[in-house]
Design an enzyme around this catalytic site. Sequence first.
Site, PDB file in Angstrom:
ATOM      1  N   HIS A   1       9.741 -22.890   5.559  1.00 39.47           N
ATOM      2  CA  HIS A   1      11.138 -22.651   5.183  1.00 39.47           C
ATOM      3  C   HIS A   1      12.087 -23.714   5.730  1.00 39.47           C
ATOM      4  CE1 HIS A   1      11.530 -20.636   9.114  1.00 39.47           C
ATOM      5  NE2 HIS A   1      12.836 -20.719   8.964  1.00 39.47           N
TER       6      HIS A   1
ATOM      7  N   ASP B   1       3.191 -21.899  16.254  1.00 41.16           N
ATOM      8  CA  ASP B   1       4.261 -21.221  15.520  1.00 41.16           C
ATOM      9  C   ASP B   1       5.328 -22.194  15.002  1.00 41.16           C
ATOM     10  OD1 ASP B   1       5.645 -18.812  14.634  1.00 41.16           O
ATOM     11  OD2 ASP B   1       7.077 -19.183  16.251  1.00 41.16           O
TER      12      ASP B   1
ATOM     13  N   ARG C   1       0.809  -1.214   0.000  1.00 34.54           N
ATOM     14  CA  ARG C   1       0.000   0.000   0.000  1.00 34.54           C
ATOM     15  C   ARG C   1       0.843   1.266   0.000  1.00 34.54           C
ATOM     16  NH1 ARG C   1      -4.686  -0.396   4.287  1.00 34.54           N
ATOM     17  NH2 ARG C   1      -2.803  -0.576   5.524  1.00 34.54           N
TER      18      ARG C   1
ATOM     19  N   LYS D   1      15.950 -25.944   4.178  1.00 32.48           N
ATOM     20  CA  LYS D   1      17.263 -25.941   4.844  1.00 32.48           C
ATOM     21  C   LYS D   1      18.094 -27.109   4.313  1.00 32.48           C
ATOM     22  CE  LYS D   1      15.773 -23.665   9.068  1.00 32.48           C
ATOM     23  NZ  LYS D   1      16.574 -22.483   9.396  1.00 32.48           N
TER      24      LYS D   1
ATOM     25  N   GLU E   1      15.721 -21.954  20.255  1.00 34.92           N
ATOM     26  CA  GLU E   1      16.138 -20.631  19.785  1.00 34.92           C
ATOM     27  C   GLU E   1      16.618 -19.816  20.976  1.00 34.92           C
ATOM     28  OE1 GLU E   1      13.665 -18.900  16.468  1.00 34.92           O
ATOM     29  OE2 GLU E   1      12.136 -19.834  17.699  1.00 34.92           O
TER      30      GLU E   1
ATOM     31  N   LYS F   1       3.302 -19.026   6.100  1.00 35.43           N
ATOM     32  CA  LYS F   1       2.521 -19.288   7.294  1.00 35.43           C
ATOM     33  C   LYS F   1       2.218 -17.990   8.041  1.00 35.43           C
ATOM     34  CE  LYS F   1       4.872 -20.451  11.127  1.00 35.43           C
ATOM     35  NZ  LYS F   1       5.837 -19.571  11.806  1.00 35.43           N
TER      36      LYS F   1
ATOM     37  N   HIS G   1       6.986 -26.572  11.220  1.00 35.96           N
ATOM     38  CA  HIS G   1       8.379 -27.004  11.099  1.00 35.96           C
ATOM     39  C   HIS G   1       8.658 -28.349  11.763  1.00 35.96           C
ATOM     40  CE1 HIS G   1       8.607 -22.965   9.771  1.00 35.96           C
ATOM     41  NE2 HIS G   1       8.871 -22.389  10.920  1.00 35.96           N
TER      42      HIS G   1
END
Length: 491
Positions: A180, A237, A51, A184, A218, A150, A242
């Site tokens: 994704h 998530d 936009r 990998k 993580e 996602k 994944h």
Amino acid sequence: MSSQTIPVEPFDYVVFGGTGDLSERKLLPALYHRQIAGQLSEPTRIIGASRAALDDKSFREFAAEALSRHLREGEHDAQEVDRFLNRLHYVSVDARSDRGWDDMAKLLSSGEAQVRAFYLAVSPSIFGDICGQIRSHGLMTENTRIVVEKPIGRDLASAQVLNDTIGQAFSEDEIFRIDHYLGKETVQNLMALRFANALYEPLWNSAHIDHIQITVAESVGLEGRTTYYDRAGALRDMVQNHMLQLLCLVAMEAPPSADAEAVRDEKLKVLRALSPIDGENAAMRTVRGQYRAGASVGGAVDGYLEELGDENSTTETFVAIKAEIENWRWAGVPFYLRTGKRMAERVSEIVINFKPIPHSIFDKSAGHVIANQLVIRLQPGEGVKQWIMIKDPGPGGMRLRHVPLDMSFAESFGVRNPDAYERLLMDVIRCNQTLFMRRDEVEAAWQWIDPILTAWEESEQPCHGYTAGTSGPAQAIALIERDGRTWHESH
Ligand code: BG6
């Protein structure tokens, strides 16, 4: 140009959300790398759309800034950057009105013959609007695909609605749903390891494997994504997509070929064979956690609630699950999954724990015989370690030692591991869907996740605190130790 790089047909990539975070951090750098690798043919164009009232010039400035921020040292070549920036165009469009769509049509009309890909790096709430505009403005050619990121829904019902919406404009073979993790390097290596070696496959079952662990830890926290993350939580998530995709690749039967449908058929069977976790067993089979203030890689960090600015949130930032697959190959072999934010270090790995030897011929002085382990490290430091027992070298009698046959890919091949997006973006152009999720896979994954979410909600399953910079709540340790096993400590 690298000898392994096969150029793809010229294309127009239209990135909706072209000035957003994903475009800046991942998509633009990935496409630049593909240019450097010699993979882009002329006249390839990348068209930013959003936009915002930008033009080609200001979009190019945005991209130049993105590249200088996200390329590593030595990757920035002034001439290549100029060549890349010249490919960029920008159209300001509004998904919910006709504004800008004629401009888009006009720009695209000069590329009728080339592959056309629409990448929706925007909120799923406007997927339907964008698909509708693409269709009503006649922007689809014989050679068009759509790429979606996602989250694909927040439960089965919303995923179905979203899939229906996209499906009204595009057929399944034109839809590329990105996970994704599938792009990998080491995730793909899993396929090579399993199906390009005769060695492992005969052992890859409940007769020889005791259990499997999949960890995606993580060290980062929310990274500013508070609204999205607090509505999602770690289960939606990371696990729904994944982690379940990793589990599928580890557990699936050998497909007859690497063809997209063949691979996805096998993954789907795994998802459908997952033993249900619901109100009956969720408390025993799942652990939820939320980080408290502590220390992370860069020093002291806030807890989740402070980072979020809402002291009442019960969203989980950590989850551990004991999953089981009900089929002949895997009956009785638990798959322990765990993922979390603000953990001690960033490490993703799959650990295949083989059964112990049936009988030891060595006496006590030789030491313990430790069961074999295959550790597949996804990141960082991609590689594979096969732990075996050997005789401790040298004189002094028979003493046993547990050692890794260690294959670090970076050291062994000295190549840069391409970012997952580089491969996936090119697969879209090549029209290869092997590394993308099919509709039925996404929905089967939700079908397994939904009852867990319901069980948590109905029983108000507690979210146990864990200190940032640690390996999660004590209850997650208990989850596996109850079964006489321990989480693998990476080393
Ligand atoms: C994303 C999640 O899909 O994957 C993020 O939404 C997470 O919360 C990220 O941080 C992890 O990806 P990677 O490639 O850094 O392991």
